[in-house]
Scaffold this motif. Sequence first.
Motif, PDB file in Angstrom:
ATOM      1  N   ARG A   1       2.475  24.290 -33.921  1.00 32.93           N
ATOM      2  CA  ARG A   1       1.855  23.689 -32.735  1.00 32.93           C
ATOM      3  C   ARG A   1       0.842  24.644 -32.103  1.00 32.93           C
ATOM      4  N   ASP A   2       1.097  25.943 -32.180  1.00 30.26           N
ATOM      5  CA  ASP A   2       0.119  26.906 -31.675  1.00 30.26           C
ATOM      6  C   ASP A   2      -1.211  26.777 -32.400  1.00 30.26           C
ATOM      7  N   VAL A   3      -1.157  26.565 -33.711  1.00 30.41           N
ATOM      8  CA  VAL A   3      -2.369  26.564 -34.523  1.00 30.41           C
ATOM      9  C   VAL A   3      -2.980  25.176 -34.651  1.00 30.41           C
ATOM     10  N   LEU A   4      -2.146  24.163 -34.881  1.00 31.35           N
ATOM     11  CA  LEU A   4      -2.661  22.821 -35.173  1.00 31.35           C
ATOM     12  C   LEU A   4      -2.665  21.900 -33.965  1.00 31.35           C
ATOM     13  N   GLY A   5      -1.982  22.274 -32.897  1.00 33.79           N
ATOM     14  CA  GLY A   5      -1.926  21.402 -31.730  1.00 33.79           C
ATOM     15  C   GLY A   5      -0.858  20.338 -31.887  1.00 33.79           C
ATOM     16  N   ASP A   6      -1.108  19.181 -31.307  1.00 28.77           N
ATOM     17  CA  ASP A   6      -0.091  18.127 -31.229  1.00 28.77           C
ATOM     18  C   ASP A   6      -0.104  17.229 -32.462  1.00 28.77           C
ATOM     19  N   VAL A   7       0.259  17.812 -33.611  1.00 26.70           N
ATOM     20  CA  VAL A   7       0.372  17.017 -34.826  1.00 26.70           C
ATOM     21  C   VAL A   7       1.839  16.662 -35.040  1.00 26.70           C
ATOM     22  N   PRO A   8       2.130  15.595 -35.789  1.00 23.40           N
ATOM     23  CA  PRO A   8       3.529  15.284 -36.096  1.00 23.40           C
ATOM     24  C   PRO A   8       4.157  16.400 -36.921  1.00 23.40           C
ATOM     25  N   VAL A   9       5.384  16.794 -36.571  1.00 21.73           N
ATOM     26  CA  VAL A   9       6.048  17.913 -37.236  1.00 21.73           C
ATOM     27  C   VAL A   9       7.444  17.498 -37.685  1.00 21.73           C
ATOM     28  N   ALA A  10       7.807  17.912 -38.894  1.00 19.14           N
ATOM     29  CA  ALA A  10       9.168  17.767 -39.407  1.00 19.14           C
ATOM     30  C   ALA A  10       9.555  19.073 -40.084  1.00 19.14           C
ATOM     31  N   VAL A  11      10.859  19.240 -40.325  1.00 23.38           N
ATOM     32  CA  VAL A  11      11.367  20.437 -41.002  1.00 23.38           C
ATOM     33  C   VAL A  11      12.258  19.986 -42.148  1.00 23.38           C
ATOM     34  N   LEU A  12      12.030  20.558 -43.335  1.00 20.24           N
ATOM     35  CA  LEU A  12      12.843  20.262 -44.512  1.00 20.24           C
ATOM     36  C   LEU A  12      13.609  21.520 -44.887  1.00 20.24           C
ATOM     37  N   SER A  13      14.941  21.443 -44.883  1.00 21.05           N
ATOM     38  CA  SER A  13      15.747  22.642 -45.109  1.00 21.05           C
ATOM     39  C   SER A  13      17.103  22.242 -45.659  1.00 21.05           C
ATOM     40  N   GLY A  14      17.698  23.140 -46.431  1.00 22.37           N
ATOM     41  CA  GLY A  14      19.024  22.852 -46.958  1.00 22.37           C
ATOM     42  C   GLY A  14      19.326  23.690 -48.178  1.00 22.37           C
ATOM     43  N   PRO A  15      20.485  23.454 -48.805  1.00 22.02           N
ATOM     44  CA  PRO A  15      20.934  24.273 -49.934  1.00 22.02           C
ATOM     45  C   PRO A  15      20.215  23.914 -51.226  1.00 22.02           C
ATOM     46  N   THR A  16      19.108  24.573 -51.483  1.00 25.20           N
ATOM     47  CA  THR A  16      18.283  24.242 -52.643  1.00 25.20           C
ATOM     48  C   THR A  16      17.707  25.507 -53.266  1.00 25.20           C
ATOM     49  N   PHE A  17      17.876  25.665 -54.562  1.00 28.44           N
ATOM     50  CA  PHE A  17      17.154  26.663 -55.325  1.00 28.44           C
ATOM     51  C   PHE A  17      16.001  25.979 -56.046  1.00 28.44           C
ATOM     52  N   ALA A  18      14.842  26.611 -56.025  1.00 26.28           N
ATOM     53  CA  ALA A  18      13.643  25.989 -56.579  1.00 26.28           C
ATOM     54  C   ALA A  18      13.831  25.605 -58.041  1.00 26.28           C
ATOM     55  N   GLN A  19      14.427  26.494 -58.825  1.00 24.04           N
ATOM     56  CA  GLN A  19      14.564  26.225 -60.254  1.00 24.04           C
ATOM     57  C   GLN A  19      15.364  24.952 -60.516  1.00 24.04           C
ATOM     58  N   GLU A  20      16.408  24.735 -59.724  1.00 25.69           N
ATOM     59  CA  GLU A  20      17.251  23.564 -59.936  1.00 25.69           C
ATOM     60  C   GLU A  20      16.551  22.281 -59.503  1.00 25.69           C
ATOM     61  N   VAL A  21      15.853  22.331 -58.371  1.00 26.59           N
ATOM     62  CA  VAL A  21      15.099  21.156 -57.931  1.00 26.59           C
ATOM     63  C   VAL A  21      14.014  20.817 -58.945  1.00 26.59           C
TER      64      VAL A  21
END
Length: 336
Positions: free
Chosen positions: A127-147
């Motif tokens: 928000r500091d850089v882009l302003g009022d854009v829609p924001v979401a967060v994607l997080s959880g138990p994931t290793f890149a190789q397996e995904v």
Amino acid sequence: METTGMAEKRIGIVGGGAWGTALAIQAVRAGAQANMLLRDADLAARMNQNRENDLYLPGIPLPAGLNATLNADDVLQADAVLLVTPAQFLRDSLAAIAGKWQRDVPAIICAKGIEKHSGALMENVVRDVLGDVPVAVLSGPTFAQEVAAGLPAALTLACRDREMGKNLVEMIGTSAFRPYYSSDVTGVEVAGAIKNVLAIASGVVAGMKLGDNARAALVTRGLAEMSRLAIAMGGRAETLMGLAGLGDLMLTCTGTLSRNYTFGVALGQGQSTSDILSSRRSVTEGVHTAASVTAVAEKYGVEMPICTAVNQVANHHAPLRETLDTLLNRPFRDEH
């Protein structure tokens, strides 16, 4: 390849590391054209020609719907953009493309950390850089190789706007990559950042051969630290018991694919922070976050002895055995 049947979706990915590549592959599985923004022209050319990210995800073939580019316009003309640069570099990465960002395009934060110099969560950086854009967060138990390999995974997608969050879940989800919606952006962000610090501590326990009892105790008490700070910052307790909290903590504190855990193992075996990091291509987020979270915890008046100990050892050359003894000799207290 599984697709949702939705035509001509476009998903941008900012970042060309292992996790960015895995998410780009997943975007194609979900029926989208995936365009990845890279800074390395040679790597982009090899990815497009050889259909492999040989630096960060070797051996995993890239699908036809994935394109690597240095052109931000190709990436930002999208239905959503995944931000997958390391947390400490996110502000600079966004500043370079902020003028081209379309204000209605959601920014999905996939970096886990707290900015070192400001103590800001990634949502605040965006928000500091882009302003009022829609924001979401994607997080959880994931290793890149397996995904990337298409193995089953579940994680949390947090967004304050429920309708938008649900739409994003449908946009990127498949049967083997299952996002669960949450409105608790703060809780998910705090969990994702602190689990990296605790993974270092868990690795230290393994490296010092302190036993499984000690590791179980550390992870459990670490979860209590994580919960205290998340709640103090406005998150919800139940989020810490979910995929972004307990789930990711379990994976990162035990999995040998975790950069933070293996960093801790090496630290516990007597190697120095500088020697460990100099031998790595990918960023070990927990080292930076250990310093950030210690300062943020002090600001909010939250006691976090395990995270503080990790910061002292990893960033300030504190003797490992003496630091451990200090932790073990803390006064007894009620569990809750």
